[in-house]
Motif scaffolding. Sequence first.
Motif, PDB file in Angstrom:
ATOM      1  N   ASP A 281       0.847  -1.199   0.000  1.00 23.75           N
ATOM      2  CA  ASP A 281       0.000   0.000   0.000  1.00 23.75           C
ATOM      3  C   ASP A 281       0.879   1.244   0.000  1.00 23.75           C
ATOM      4  OD1 ASP A 281      -1.837   2.018   0.345  1.00 23.75           O
ATOM      5  OD2 ASP A 281      -2.978   0.969   1.899  1.00 23.75           O
ATOM      6  N   VAL A 282       0.763   2.038  -1.065  1.00 22.68           N
ATOM      7  CA  VAL A 282       1.625   3.205  -1.234  1.00 22.68           C
ATOM      8  C   VAL A 282       1.233   4.354  -0.303  1.00 22.68           C
ATOM      9  CG1 VAL A 282       0.264   4.370  -3.002  1.00 22.68           C
ATOM     10  CG2 VAL A 282       2.743   4.557  -3.063  1.00 22.68           C
ATOM     11  N   ARG A 283       0.070   4.270   0.341  1.00 24.27           N
ATOM     12  CA  ARG A 283      -0.436   5.383   1.145  1.00 24.27           C
ATOM     13  C   ARG A 283      -0.142   5.248   2.629  1.00 24.27           C
ATOM     14  NH1 ARG A 283      -6.384   4.596  -0.994  1.00 24.27           N
ATOM     15  NH2 ARG A 283      -5.613   2.481  -0.613  1.00 24.27           N
ATOM     16  N   ILE A 284       0.383   4.105   3.070  1.00 25.13           N
ATOM     17  CA  ILE A 284       0.615   3.903   4.508  1.00 25.13           C
ATOM     18  C   ILE A 284       1.742   4.808   4.998  1.00 25.13           C
ATOM     19  CG2 ILE A 284       1.472   2.270   6.235  1.00 25.13           C
ATOM     20  CD1 ILE A 284      -0.067   0.096   4.875  1.00 25.13           C
ATOM     21  N   ALA A 285       1.458   5.544   6.052  1.00 24.64           N
ATOM     22  CA  ALA A 285       2.460   6.429   6.659  1.00 24.64           C
ATOM     23  C   ALA A 285       3.087   5.736   7.851  1.00 24.64           C
ATOM     24  CB  ALA A 285       1.811   7.740   7.085  1.00 24.64           C
ATOM     25  N   GLY A 286       4.381   5.951   8.016  1.00 27.64           N
ATOM     26  CA  GLY A 286       5.101   5.330   9.122  1.00 27.64           C
ATOM     27  C   GLY A 286       5.603   6.364  10.106  1.00 27.64           C
ATOM     28  N   ARG A 287       6.889   6.300  10.384  1.00 26.32           N
ATOM     29  CA  ARG A 287       7.501   7.198  11.369  1.00 26.32           C
ATOM     30  C   ARG A 287       7.266   8.655  10.996  1.00 26.32           C
ATOM     31  NH1 ARG A 287      12.532   9.558  11.910  1.00 26.32           N
ATOM     32  NH2 ARG A 287      13.107   8.726   9.874  1.00 26.32           N
ATOM     33  N   LYS A 288       6.801   9.444  11.953  1.00 29.44           N
ATOM     34  CA  LYS A 288       6.510  10.868  11.780  1.00 29.44           C
ATOM     35  C   LYS A 288       5.503  11.123  10.656  1.00 29.44           C
ATOM     36  CE  LYS A 288      11.026  12.385  13.504  1.00 29.44           C
ATOM     37  NZ  LYS A 288      12.248  13.187  13.226  1.00 29.44           N
ATOM     38  N   ASN A 289       4.650  10.119  10.421  1.00 28.94           N
ATOM     39  CA  ASN A 289       3.625  10.218   9.380  1.00 28.94           C
ATOM     40  C   ASN A 289       4.215  10.422   7.982  1.00 28.94           C
ATOM     41  OD1 ASN A 289       1.489   9.774  11.082  1.00 28.94           O
ATOM     42  ND2 ASN A 289       0.936  11.921  11.305  1.00 28.94           N
ATOM     43  N   HIS A 290       5.410   9.904   7.766  1.00 32.48           N
ATOM     44  CA  HIS A 290       6.014   9.963   6.444  1.00 32.48           C
ATOM     45  C   HIS A 290       5.465   8.822   5.596  1.00 32.48           C
ATOM     46  CE1 HIS A 290       9.666  12.747   6.501  1.00 32.48           C
ATOM     47  NE2 HIS A 290       8.964  13.040   7.574  1.00 32.48           N
ATOM     48  N   THR A 291       4.900   9.162   4.449  1.00 31.29           N
ATOM     49  CA  THR A 291       4.504   8.141   3.487  1.00 31.29           C
ATOM     50  C   THR A 291       5.724   7.759   2.656  1.00 31.29           C
ATOM     51  OG1 THR A 291       3.970   9.756   1.772  1.00 31.29           O
ATOM     52  CG2 THR A 291       2.214   9.178   3.342  1.00 31.29           C
ATOM     53  N   PRO A 292       5.650   6.668   1.905  1.00 27.33           N
ATOM     54  CA  PRO A 292       6.771   6.349   0.998  1.00 27.33           C
ATOM     55  C   PRO A 292       7.129   7.507   0.076  1.00 27.33           C
ATOM     56  CG  PRO A 292       5.299   4.462   1.172  1.00 27.33           C
ATOM     57  CD  PRO A 292       4.633   5.590   1.905  1.00 27.33           C
ATOM     58  N   LEU A 293       6.125   8.294  -0.354  1.00 29.18           N
ATOM     59  CA  LEU A 293       6.410   9.434  -1.241  1.00 29.18           C
ATOM     60  C   LEU A 293       7.187  10.526  -0.513  1.00 29.18           C
ATOM     61  CD1 LEU A 293       6.058  10.568  -4.063  1.00 29.18           C
ATOM     62  CD2 LEU A 293       3.885  11.579  -3.334  1.00 29.18           C
ATOM     63  N   HIS A 294       6.869  10.776   0.751  1.00 31.46           N
ATOM     64  CA  HIS A 294       7.661  11.723   1.541  1.00 31.46           C
ATOM     65  C   HIS A 294       9.127  11.296   1.554  1.00 31.46           C
ATOM     66  CE1 HIS A 294       3.782  13.047   3.423  1.00 31.46           C
ATOM     67  NE2 HIS A 294       4.419  14.196   3.502  1.00 31.46           N
ATOM     68  N   ASN A 295       9.346  10.009   1.800  1.00 33.74           N
ATOM     69  CA  ASN A 295      10.717   9.515   1.897  1.00 33.74           C
ATOM     70  C   ASN A 295      11.448   9.585   0.555  1.00 33.74           C
ATOM     71  OD1 ASN A 295      10.551   8.853   4.661  1.00 33.74           O
ATOM     72  ND2 ASN A 295       9.570   6.913   4.198  1.00 33.74           N
ATOM     73  N   ALA A 296      10.767   9.205  -0.519  1.00 31.72           N
ATOM     74  CA  ALA A 296      11.395   9.246  -1.842  1.00 31.72           C
ATOM     75  C   ALA A 296      11.736  10.671  -2.239  1.00 31.72           C
ATOM     76  CB  ALA A 296      10.471   8.611  -2.871  1.00 31.72           C
ATOM     77  N   CYS A 297      10.865  11.628  -1.897  1.00 32.86           N
ATOM     78  CA  CYS A 297      11.141  13.034  -2.206  1.00 32.86           C
ATOM     79  C   CYS A 297      12.288  13.570  -1.360  1.00 32.86           C
ATOM     80  CB  CYS A 297       9.881  13.873  -1.978  1.00 32.86           C
ATOM     81  SG  CYS A 297       8.582  13.596  -3.205  1.00 32.86           S
ATOM     82  N   SER A 298      12.368  13.132  -0.119  1.00 31.65           N
ATOM     83  CA  SER A 298      13.473  13.564   0.745  1.00 31.65           C
ATOM     84  C   SER A 298      14.815  13.078   0.227  1.00 31.65           C
ATOM     85  CB  SER A 298      13.254  13.053   2.172  1.00 31.65           C
ATOM     86  OG  SER A 298      12.100  13.630   2.748  1.00 31.65           O
ATOM     87  N   ASN A 299      14.792  11.973  -0.530  1.00 32.58           N
ATOM     88  CA  ASN A 299      16.022  11.436  -1.121  1.00 32.58           C
ATOM     89  C   ASN A 299      16.194  11.836  -2.577  1.00 32.58           C
ATOM     90  OD1 ASN A 299      16.763  10.063   1.250  1.00 32.58           O
ATOM     91  ND2 ASN A 299      15.447   8.326   0.737  1.00 32.58           N
ATOM     92  N   CYS A 300      15.291  12.666  -3.086  1.00 31.89           N
ATOM     93  CA  CYS A 300      15.361  13.160  -4.467  1.00 31.89           C
ATOM     94  C   CYS A 300      15.529  12.005  -5.454  1.00 31.89           C
ATOM     95  CB  CYS A 300      16.509  14.165  -4.610  1.00 31.89           C
ATOM     96  SG  CYS A 300      16.404  15.196  -6.078  1.00 31.89           S
ATOM     97  N   HIS A 301      14.751  10.963  -5.252  1.00 33.96           N
ATOM     98  CA  HIS A 301      14.840   9.760  -6.088  1.00 33.96           C
ATOM     99  C   HIS A 301      13.742   9.843  -7.149  1.00 33.96           C
ATOM    100  CE1 HIS A 301      15.274   5.754  -7.449  1.00 33.96           C
ATOM    101  NE2 HIS A 301      15.863   5.260  -6.370  1.00 33.96           N
ATOM    102  N   LEU A 302      14.081  10.382  -8.333  1.00 32.56           N
ATOM    103  CA  LEU A 302      13.102  10.673  -9.360  1.00 32.56           C
ATOM    104  C   LEU A 302      12.320   9.434  -9.796  1.00 32.56           C
ATOM    105  CD1 LEU A 302      11.766  12.549 -11.407  1.00 32.56           C
ATOM    106  CD2 LEU A 302      13.672  12.088 -12.960  1.00 32.56           C
ATOM    107  N   ARG A 303      13.024   8.341 -10.143  1.00 26.84           N
ATOM    108  CA  ARG A 303      12.329   7.148 -10.637  1.00 26.84           C
ATOM    109  C   ARG A 303      11.397   6.573  -9.578  1.00 26.84           C
ATOM    110  NH1 ARG A 303      15.978   2.652 -12.748  1.00 26.84           N
ATOM    111  NH2 ARG A 303      14.006   1.926 -13.641  1.00 26.84           N
ATOM    112  N   LEU A 304      11.824   6.632  -8.331  1.00 28.27           N
ATOM    113  CA  LEU A 304      10.992   6.118  -7.246  1.00 28.27           C
ATOM    114  C   LEU A 304       9.767   7.006  -7.039  1.00 28.27           C
ATOM    115  CD1 LEU A 304      10.970   3.776  -5.334  1.00 28.27           C
ATOM    116  CD2 LEU A 304      12.392   5.063  -3.743  1.00 28.27           C
ATOM    117  N   VAL A 305       9.970   8.315  -7.137  1.00 25.87           N
ATOM    118  CA  VAL A 305       8.845   9.245  -7.027  1.00 25.87           C
ATOM    119  C   VAL A 305       7.825   8.965  -8.124  1.00 25.87           C
ATOM    120  CG1 VAL A 305       8.171  11.667  -7.302  1.00 25.87           C
ATOM    121  CG2 VAL A 305      10.113  11.070  -5.846  1.00 25.87           C
ATOM    122  N   GLU A 306       8.294   8.816  -9.352  1.00 23.67           N
ATOM    123  CA  GLU A 306       7.395   8.549 -10.473  1.00 23.67           C
ATOM    124  C   GLU A 306       6.674   7.213 -10.302  1.00 23.67           C
ATOM    125  OE1 GLU A 306       9.715  11.008 -14.029  1.00 23.67           O
ATOM    126  OE2 GLU A 306      10.154   8.876 -13.704  1.00 23.67           O
TER     127      GLU A 306
END
Length: 458
Positions: A281-306
Motif C-alpha cells: 500500500d503506497v499510502r501507509i504512513a510510518g515514522r513521523k507520518n512519512h509516506t513512501p512518497l515523503h521519503n522518496a522526495c526527501s532522497n530526491c529519487h526521481l524514478r521512485l517518485v514517479e
Amino acid sequence: MSKDTFVFTSSTLRSLRLQREMLEWEDRRRAASRQYASRRYQLASRSPLSLPRPSRRIQYCRDPAVHNALYTGDVPRVQSIFKDETTADVIVETISEELVWSAEMGLWVLTPQKKHTSPLSITAARGYRDCVKHLLLQGAQVDAMVGGRAALHESCASHRAECTRLLLGYGANPNIFSEEGLAPLHLCTTQETLPCAQLLLEYGALVNQHTRDHRASPLHVAAKHGLDDHVKLYLCYGANVAHRNREGETALNAACASADRPEDAGRYYQVAKRLLDAGADVRIAGRKNHTPLHNACSNCHLRLVELLLQHGAEVNVSNCAGYTPMDCALQAVEDYLEGEPERVAVALLDHGAAPVNPKMLKFCASSPRVMEVVLNSYDRVLSCDSWVGSVPPEVWRKHQRFYDSVLRLVNQPRPLQHLTRCAVRKQLGTRCHLGVAELKLPSSLKDYLRLPLEGCLK
C-alpha cells in the motif's frame, strides 16, 4: 631496534599491569566460587535429600595459542586441542582496551573489556567448515548462546553458506533469537547472504518472524538494504507486505527511506517495484507520518517518485510536521543538486501538487532550475523577501539573468500565455501528466504546458 619491536610507553605498561591484575583477580574470584560450590555440593550429598549432580562446569580459555588455532582455522591444532565435549564448549575469552567515560575522573579512559564467544562461533563466522564439523562431532552445543549470539547467527551474518548448512544439518534452530532479539534471517543484510537466507527458509525459518524490539520482519530488513533477490525470495515464501514495524512502517516505507545514495537508486527502485507488484500500500504512513512518497522526495529519487505516483501516491498529504512531499523535495534540493531535483518538482506538480508555501522557497534558492519550476506554478511572483537572502553570492553571479528576471516580476502581472498555462494545468489537476498529451494542441504548446526550463521568467 628490530622493526618487529616497539617501545612501551608508561601508559602502555600501566595498562598491561592493570590488565594482568584484573585477570589475576578474576582467576581468584572464579577459584573461590568453585570452592564454595564444591563445599555446598559435598554438604548436600550427605543429606538424605541430596541434590542432583550439577551440569559440567563452564570453562574459560584465554590461551593465545588456542585462540590463534581457532581464528586461523588450523584444523590439526583444533583437532588436537578440542577432543571432548568439555573442551568443545569452552568459552573463549578475550580482553581488549576500550574507551569508557569515567564520571569520577571526568574523562575518557582505556578500560579492559571482556568479550566472550565460543569455538563454534569463531570457526563458523570465518567459514572453517572442517573445524566446525570437528567441534560438532566432539559434542559442541549447536545452539549455545555465548557473547549474545549462537554460531548460526555468526555464520549467516558473515555469509558462510557451507557452515550454515552444516549447523542446520546438526539441528541448529533456524529461529533462535540473539540477545539483541534478532533471528539469523534478520542478519542476512548483504547480497552475499542470499544462499544463507535460502538455507534458513528450507530448514524452517519463519519468514514473518519479527525482531523483538522493533518488530521488523526479514522483508523489512531486505527492503532497508535494497536486496531485491532477498525480497523476491521472502515473497515466494509468503512474506507479508502489509506487516508494520513498531513505528508503523511497512517494507515499502523502509525501502523508500533508505534510498538516499544516488549510486544505489537502481537497487531500491527494483525493491519498491517488486513490493508494489506484490500489493504493498503506497499510502501507509510510518515514522513521523512519512509516506513512501515523503521519503522518496526527501532522497530526491526521481524514478521512485514517479513509480509511487503511478501507483496512486497522494501528493498533498502532510506529515506530522505539516510538510507535503513537495516540501520534503525542496528541503532536499541542496543535498542533491546533481540529481535533477527540478524533475522531481515537475513530477509532483504534474500529479496535482498544490502551490508551494512561499516560506519553503528558501530551501531551493540556490537552484535556479528548481526555483523556475516552482515559480511557474504560480500565476504571479510573490515577494522574494523570504528567500532572496538565501541565494549564495556565487550562485547569484552565475545565474544573474534568472534572478534579475524574478525580481522584475515581483507583484507584476504575468503574460497572458503564462496565465493560460496556469489555468489549463489547474483544470487538469491530478491528470496533468496524462491530460496534456491528449489535448488537441501543437506540440510546442504541449511542451510549454509541461513547464520547460528557459533560464528566466517571462
